[in-house]
Design a protein around this motif. Structure first.
Motif, PDB file in Angstrom:
ATOM      1  N   ILE A 132       0.810  -1.218   0.000  1.00  0.00           N
ATOM      2  CA  ILE A 132       0.000   0.000   0.000  1.00  0.00           C
ATOM      3  C   ILE A 132       0.848   1.275   0.000  1.00  0.00           C
ATOM      4  O   ILE A 132       0.544   2.251  -0.680  1.00  0.00           O
ATOM      5  CB  ILE A 132      -0.973  -0.038   1.205  1.00  0.00           C
ATOM      6  CG1 ILE A 132      -2.085   0.971   1.043  1.00  0.00           C
ATOM      7  CG2 ILE A 132      -0.243   0.142   2.495  1.00  0.00           C
ATOM      8  CD1 ILE A 132      -3.232   0.684   2.005  1.00  0.00           C
ATOM      9  N   TYR A 187       0.819   4.129  -3.046  1.00  0.00           N
ATOM     10  CA  TYR A 187       0.486   5.545  -2.991  1.00  0.00           C
ATOM     11  C   TYR A 187       1.642   6.402  -3.464  1.00  0.00           C
ATOM     12  O   TYR A 187       1.450   7.403  -4.154  1.00  0.00           O
ATOM     13  CB  TYR A 187      -0.004   5.938  -1.583  1.00  0.00           C
ATOM     14  CG  TYR A 187      -1.422   5.457  -1.389  1.00  0.00           C
ATOM     15  CD1 TYR A 187      -2.471   6.172  -1.956  1.00  0.00           C
ATOM     16  CD2 TYR A 187      -1.706   4.283  -0.702  1.00  0.00           C
ATOM     17  CE1 TYR A 187      -3.781   5.727  -1.836  1.00  0.00           C
ATOM     18  CE2 TYR A 187      -3.006   3.831  -0.569  1.00  0.00           C
ATOM     19  CZ  TYR A 187      -4.039   4.559  -1.138  1.00  0.00           C
ATOM     20  OH  TYR A 187      -5.318   4.121  -1.043  1.00  0.00           O
ATOM     21  N   HIS A 221      -4.716  -7.613   3.127  1.00  0.00           N
ATOM     22  CA  HIS A 221      -3.952  -6.408   2.792  1.00  0.00           C
ATOM     23  C   HIS A 221      -4.881  -5.218   2.602  1.00  0.00           C
ATOM     24  O   HIS A 221      -4.450  -4.146   2.232  1.00  0.00           O
ATOM     25  CB  HIS A 221      -3.075  -6.644   1.560  1.00  0.00           C
ATOM     26  CG  HIS A 221      -3.848  -7.047   0.343  1.00  0.00           C
ATOM     27  ND1 HIS A 221      -4.091  -8.359   0.025  1.00  0.00           N
ATOM     28  CD2 HIS A 221      -4.438  -6.330  -0.626  1.00  0.00           C
ATOM     29  CE1 HIS A 221      -4.797  -8.425  -1.088  1.00  0.00           C
ATOM     30  NE2 HIS A 221      -5.020  -7.218  -1.497  1.00  0.00           N
ATOM     31  N   PRO A 244      -7.221  -2.611   4.343  1.00  0.00           N
ATOM     32  CA  PRO A 244      -7.601  -2.045   5.644  1.00  0.00           C
ATOM     33  C   PRO A 244      -9.121  -2.012   5.838  1.00  0.00           C
ATOM     34  O   PRO A 244      -9.623  -2.210   6.941  1.00  0.00           O
ATOM     35  CB  PRO A 244      -7.049  -0.616   5.588  1.00  0.00           C
ATOM     36  CG  PRO A 244      -6.018  -0.643   4.524  1.00  0.00           C
ATOM     37  CD  PRO A 244      -6.423  -1.692   3.544  1.00  0.00           C
ATOM     38  N   LYS A 245      -9.853  -1.788   4.738  1.00  0.00           N
ATOM     39  CA  LYS A 245     -11.313  -1.746   4.832  1.00  0.00           C
ATOM     40  C   LYS A 245     -11.846  -3.097   5.315  1.00  0.00           C
ATOM     41  O   LYS A 245     -12.689  -3.183   6.205  1.00  0.00           O
ATOM     42  CB  LYS A 245     -11.889  -1.406   3.452  1.00  0.00           C
ATOM     43  CG  LYS A 245     -13.274  -0.752   3.495  1.00  0.00           C
ATOM     44  CD  LYS A 245     -13.885  -0.599   2.125  1.00  0.00           C
ATOM     45  CE  LYS A 245     -13.251   0.446   1.222  1.00  0.00           C
ATOM     46  NZ  LYS A 245     -13.418   1.838   1.652  1.00  0.00           N
ATOM     47  N   GLU A 288     -10.108   3.160   9.724  1.00  0.00           N
ATOM     48  CA  GLU A 288      -9.469   2.755   8.475  1.00  0.00           C
ATOM     49  C   GLU A 288      -8.318   3.684   8.130  1.00  0.00           C
ATOM     50  O   GLU A 288      -7.219   3.247   7.779  1.00  0.00           O
ATOM     51  CB  GLU A 288     -10.502   2.737   7.334  1.00  0.00           C
ATOM     52  CG  GLU A 288      -9.933   2.174   6.040  1.00  0.00           C
ATOM     53  CD  GLU A 288     -10.840   2.417   4.832  1.00  0.00           C
ATOM     54  OE1 GLU A 288     -12.035   2.728   5.018  1.00  0.00           O
ATOM     55  OE2 GLU A 288     -10.331   2.295   3.697  1.00  0.00           O
ATOM     56  N   VAL A 348      -4.434   2.928   7.519  1.00  0.00           N
ATOM     57  CA  VAL A 348      -3.694   3.256   6.287  1.00  0.00           C
ATOM     58  C   VAL A 348      -2.438   4.034   6.654  1.00  0.00           C
ATOM     59  O   VAL A 348      -1.345   3.766   6.125  1.00  0.00           O
ATOM     60  CB  VAL A 348      -4.585   4.063   5.322  1.00  0.00           C
ATOM     61  CG1 VAL A 348      -3.761   4.629   4.183  1.00  0.00           C
ATOM     62  CG2 VAL A 348      -5.726   3.203   4.799  1.00  0.00           C
TER      63      VAL A 348
END
Ligand SMILES: Nc1ncnc2c1ncn2[C@@H]1O[C@H](COP(=O)(O)OP(=O)(O)OP(=O)(O)O)[C@@H](O)[C@H]1O
Ligand SMILES: Nc1ncnc2c1ncn2[C@@H]1O[C@H](COP(=O)(O)OP(=O)(O)OP(=O)(O)O)[C@@H](O)[C@H]1O
Ligand SMILES: O=C([O-])O
Ligand SMILES: [Mg+2]
Ligand SMILES: [Mg+2]
Lengths: 261, 305, 237, 261, 237
Positions: free
Chosen positions: C156, C160, E182, E184-185, E227, E231
């Motif tokens: 992740i 980004y 993987h 987060p949600k 969340e 992240v």
């Protein structure tokens, strides 16, 4: 390190055991003709190796094997590339290849014996037996080429020369190596088989046969050991060359990197 | 006790006999008549082999009881410990040097030439080398022996076609070449040359051997086989045409090739006792130039039946 | 670039049926859609690798010439180093070796692979391979960029970072771009317009995003709204 | 359909061309011994096939080949499994396998000829040549077994019998098939080679050799055609059996599904 | 289940160093973390496939016996049908054939593969294979469930459906669960507690979620807050 030592010990031990079994068997049988003891075979080997035509016998067998090896590798690579590129040509030679793969070596040797002088028979037979193996490998290489990579080359504007150097040749190389390795080990066996049957003036196979006919079993075994050694050395040399080529390629790749990082 | 065994069994004794696909096979064909039945107690089973190579190993491992072999092979086997005895000489020399194109007319003309010889180690090869040695000549210098074509049949084809000029050849190929190529001539008779250098009349080219085991276990049967062989030689020499048919039938050679050659093949039957001197002399000659060709030493009397 | 009444079928499987879609020159079209609905097929038609059964793919002025295609798989030359995999694609555009090397190194730095330029693809993780492919497609000069799930198999953080890099690279020289992704969040963060496939005849959903890309923030309620719209379209497809 | 017709046409055409080249060559050479024409070889083939010992010659060669094939497959699979299970045993037999793979066929045949009665030589030689191939395949199968799947079996409570039936055997099968196929094609060639060298009373190879010494080239070629046919039929039968086994397995798998869906 | 001062290294790579973590019996611990940070290693230690170099994995009462492990790869028997891949894992628990068949079919229906029970894994797409593996792990009766990115390679629609199914299955018979993802949600939707790896010594972030699972909604501001926290922890890891 320790695991390796242990492995070597086991391999060494079992090799030794093989020799001991041979010696015991020979002592029990007690027949020089059936199974000579280890000592006499060793002596015979030394006698062979120090006899003057030894180099000639070995040299001619080696040169026949290498000659047919190179002829096969070059011609089969060339024709294999043609067949890989042209499905028509590939189909066209298919019957020939199928027949060649199914013909027993001995038929070829017997026929070649009628057609050629005995020195040529091993070469010819080795060619006919080895060619299809190498040819099929190279043809396979084309079938296994990654079409996705080719699309990539085209979209990213590779010139023909770049494409051949960086996509076509690297795709062929593994198949080429497999084919050449198989061919090499095949060529030895066929050359020696042909020599056994045709008994040319010089050659390991012919000497082996003469020794057998004269019931000199210790010499049959000695020549067999020589043949095994030749095969092993051939494999080693081949692997050595392949490893060297790999290293060379890495060196070249390094050279192409920006500055000496 | 062996005699006892033989009398006990009602089954006839089977004698496995090997001949080669050549002249040594010719003289044995009458043994194959009657399905090989020699008499009520012995049956002969004849097998034809391409060369002595297939026969030697079989004598050593006990698959064969009798065999026709080149004479030196018998000595070689004896010296290597394979228990065989020579029962009789069944073929005398029948080698010639043929010239296919008239370039040579007698043996003095061979100097400096290349002569084809079938198969290293074969009788033609040995006699050629033997004669060279006696004449003080050297292979490769004074003349060249060429082994590149190993099969006598193939050399014959090439002589007929004129593709090679000179060759040392056995019968029946000599007859065949002479018949098919009018230009071909015999330029040297190996037997004459051998007689000149050795003082012997001829040399024994092939012998009939029996394994010790068979001779000991079946002395009566052995005797029957030898007598039958003797009769067969006589019949073949007397009836070449019929013999030719029989030769073709058991797969030795085509009748057309064999029959005309029979008179020139020197097929004989000399029992071992009578032939011993001649054979030993031949061994002595071979020993002088190549001890290895007879297995390293001249055999003792135990080789003879 | 415009897809004009394009049809494409594989056997009985009709993937596009008189499908039309226009991408404004020098904008990014983000494409989402369930698996097997034709995202990759769309890119292949845009690149010319696949020819539609009927209809046409029309390029506007300034879109002709080379395309940069980031394939769904990395498609690296297995016998080439990381460096030469990028450098070889620059030969035509930069005949000068020095210049070519600089460009290649610039993009390799960008994806964080400067220390790995001597590695071969087999020595890299899946994510690292993907980054080499990204560097190659960014580096290759072209009028059109086609990207097939570029940031899959990346973690992740890197994802980004690379998204940021992509946006700033793109801002340096805007080019017509189709950006296929399976992540609705990515689609709304990056697209000038967003399209959801799921029907061979027309997009299931097609909308423009008027917020400037630099000003977009994932916690922005308008964007969250668009994202949930997209998720709904995807779930219903 | 049309592509296939075209393919067959090309293959047929090139087969025809091969035969035409043979015939033309024979006519140019004009020597029954060097290269007989197509007609005489056909006649010789018919003569062979209708001669009474033909079935014996072919039958004995086939039975020698099949016998050695089964002996090899069974023993090499058994020992291969042992070696796959025990690294010690694997290391221990390694020298023997290496030597066997490097020995020329001919040495083995010549030696076997001294050791055994001639009927046993083809069997023994085929065994020594074929065994290492099959053995190495089975050993490889163990190296290639998916340890991840084994973990899965253990965690999901597979009993030993389930594990063997559904994990071990299916992992071995592809290697077993490859090994057996290679062994089969090898066995033909070695059996015929041994027959050529030892000339047993019945057997294709021996007849070939006799025909060659008698310069009956048309019979050498006819026997060669017979040998090629045998090889081809063997391959077909093998592939047929494998396909049948595959179908059988599918049937069994279907049976295990709930109700006949 | 508790990890008590667990250490694990591979060569020089220290993955866990006196790491402790407790999972309440019959709750779901969602685990996120950048690639290579030890998520799979954690599961392997929980399953007993991997033994820690030091420290211990302690099971509470009622957690002994079989585990269901959904591996990161599907790990299907290539020669078995879809049906038998599920059915074979039930032999021990259900000696009766009829019962076993019913259980297997129940879970295969759940993942939408009833029409594919006669297929072999090579005939399935990656997502379908993953679904077979999910059915197998759900069907296998066990005190502990370990799931390694269960919904990767599934499209978004199926993903949400399966997440729902998982939650309702779990509610039927709650079992101690570690759920690696993987996304987060996903983590905040499913976890009773959530843990983010990224440091060998301790979790980078560890929190409980007190909203009942059934009441969770992705647009809920508290969840959105969690969340974005997650992240942030991931990006900083
Ligand atoms: N070369 C081909 N031959 C046959 N069918 C094909 C081919 N390429 C694609 N398809 C089919 O066309 C459909 C669309 O495929 P495509 O690869 O475009 O899907 P996608 O949207 O990219 O899926 P994913 O998200 O899984 O990459 C699929 O059903 C696929 O099976
Ligand atoms: N068997 C092994 N041998 C050596 N190193 C290993 C082994 N298994 C794991 N590792 C290393 O341990 C670290 C943690 O690996 P792990 O598989 O647990 O990561 P992960 O969090 O599951 O990553 P991902 O999200 O990519 O699955 C990695 O650096 C990996 O390289
Ligand atoms: O039979 C022989 O030709 O020796
Ligand atoms: Mg795609
Ligand atoms: Mg993992």
């Amino acid at each position: 390190m320790k695991v390796r030592t242990k492995r070597n010990l086991v391999v060494f031990g079992s090799s030794l055991l093989l020799i001991v079994i041979w010696q015991l068997g020979a002592m029990v049988l007690d027949s020089q003709i059936l199974l000579p003891q280890v000592g006499p075979v060793g002596k015979a080997l030394v006698a062979l190796a120090s006899s003057s035509p030894f180099a000639l016998h070995v040299g001619l067998t080696v040169s026949r094997a290498l000659e047919s090896f190179f002829i096969i590798v070059i011609s089969a690579t060339f024709l294999g590339i043609l067949a890989g590129g042209s499905p028509f040509f590939s189909l066209f030679v298919k019957p020939l290849i199928v027949v060649l793969k199914a013909v027993p070596v001995m038929s070829i040797i017997l026929l070649a014996f009628i057609w050629f002088s005995s020195g040529t028979v091993p070469l010819f037979s080795a060619f006919l037996m080895g060619f299809p193996v190498m040819f099929v490998q190279i043809e396979q290489a084309f079938l296994h080429m990654d079409k996705n990579l080719e699309q990539m080359c085209d979209l990213y504007d590779f010139s023909t020369s770049l494409k051949i150097r960086h996509y076509v040749i690297p795709s062929l190389v593994p198949f080429f190596i497999t084919g050449a390795r198989t061919t090499l080990s095949m060529v030895w066996k066929v050359v020696i088989a042909a020599e056994v049957l045709t008994v040319p003036r010089y050659g390991v196979g012919g000497q082996m046969h003469l020794a057998q006919v004269q019931l000199d079993t210790e010499f049959v075994l000695s020549w067999t050991l020589v043949a095994i050694l030749l095969t092993a050395l051939g494999d080693l040399a081949f692997d050595g060359l392949v490893a060297l080529a790999g290293k060379l390629k890495k060196q070249l790749d390094k050279r192409r990197l920006p500055c000496d990082l | 006790q062996p005699m006892y065994e033989e009398r006990l069994s009602n089954e006839p004794v089977k004698a496995n006999i090997a001949v080669m696909a050549g002249p040594t096979g010719f003289s044995s064909v009458a043994l194959s008549f009657n399905d090989g039945k020699i008499n009520d107690s012995v049956v002969a089973e004849i097998s034809v082999y391409p060369s002595p190579n297939e026969v030697i190993a079989r004598l050593a491992n006990g698959e064969l009881d009798f065999a026709c072999l080149p004479t030196n092979v018998a000595a070689n086997m004896y010296n290597k410990g394979v228990k065989v005895k020579i029962a009789a000489v069944v073929g005398n020399g029948m080698l010639s040097v043929i010239c296919s194109d008239g370039s040579v007319t007698d043996y003095t003309g061979l100097l400096g030439k290349t002569i084809n010889v079938p198969d290293v180690g074969s009788t033609p090869d040995q006699l050629s080398k033997l004669l060279l040695m006696k004449a003080g000549l050297e292979n490769g210098k004074d003349l060249v022996l060429d082994y590149s074509v190993a099969s006598p049949a193939q050399i014959s084809q090439m002589l007929i076609a004129g593709k090679i000029s000179l060759a040392v050849m056995p019968q029946p190929f000599v007859s065949m070449v002479l018949a098919k190529n009018p230009k071909a001539k015999i330029v040297a008779d190996i037997q004459d040359l051998y007689a000149q250098v050795s003082g012997m009349e001829n040399y024994p080219m092939s012998v009939f051997v029996v394994t010790d085991k068979f001779a000991q276990n079946h002395p009566v049967a052995t005797q029957s086989v030898l007598e039958a062989y003797k009769a067969s030689v006589a019949w073949v020499n007397a009836n070449p045409a019929e013999a030719g048919q029989a030769i073709e039938k058991i797969g030795i050679m085509k009748a057309a090739l064999a029959a005309p050659a029979i008179p020139y093949c020197n097929l004989v039957y000399v029992p071992a006792k009578e032939a011993k001197a001649q054979v030993q002399a031949f061994f002595a000659s071979l020993y002088a130039f190549s001890p290895a060709s007879i297995g390293g030493s001249i055999p003792s009397d135990a080789l003879y039946l | 670039m415009r897809f004009v009444e394009v049809s494409k079928r594989f056997g009985d499987n009709i993937v596009f049926d008189q499908f039309s879609l226009a991408i404004q020159p020098k904008t990014i079209m983000a494409v989402v859609g369930p698996s097997g609905m034709g995202k990759t097929t769309l890119l292949q038609m845009a690149s010319g690798l696949l020819v539609p059964d009927s209809g046409a793919v029309v390029k506007e002025e300034g879109e002709s010439g080379s395309v940069s295609y980031l394939f769904q798989e990395p498609r690296l030359l297995p016998q080439g180093t990381v460096f030469s995999n990028v450098e070889l694609s620059l030969h035509k555009a930069f005949p000068d070796k020095k210049e070519r090397t600089d460009v290649a190194m610039h993009y390799l730095n960008l994806v964080g692979l400067h220390d790995f330029i001597a590695y071969y693809p087999r020595q890299l993780s899946g994510g690292m391979r993907q980054r080499v492919a990204i560097a190659r497609s960014f580096a290759h000069p072209s009028a059109v960029i086609l990207m097939d799930e570029p940031f899959q198999s990346l973690d992740i953080k890197l994802r980004y970072n690379l998204l940021d890099s992509f946006v700033s690279l793109w801002n340096e020289s805007p080019r017509t771009t189709i950006f296929v992704t399976h992540d609705p969040k990515e689609a709304v963060l990056v697209g000038d317009s967003v399209c959801c496939l799921g029907n061979p005849k027309e997009p299931n959903l097609l909308f423009k995003i008027h917020i400037p890309r630099e000003a977009r923030n994932i916690s922005d309620s308008e964007l969250l709204g668009l994202e949930s719209k997209l998720v709904k379209a995807l779930v219903e497809a």
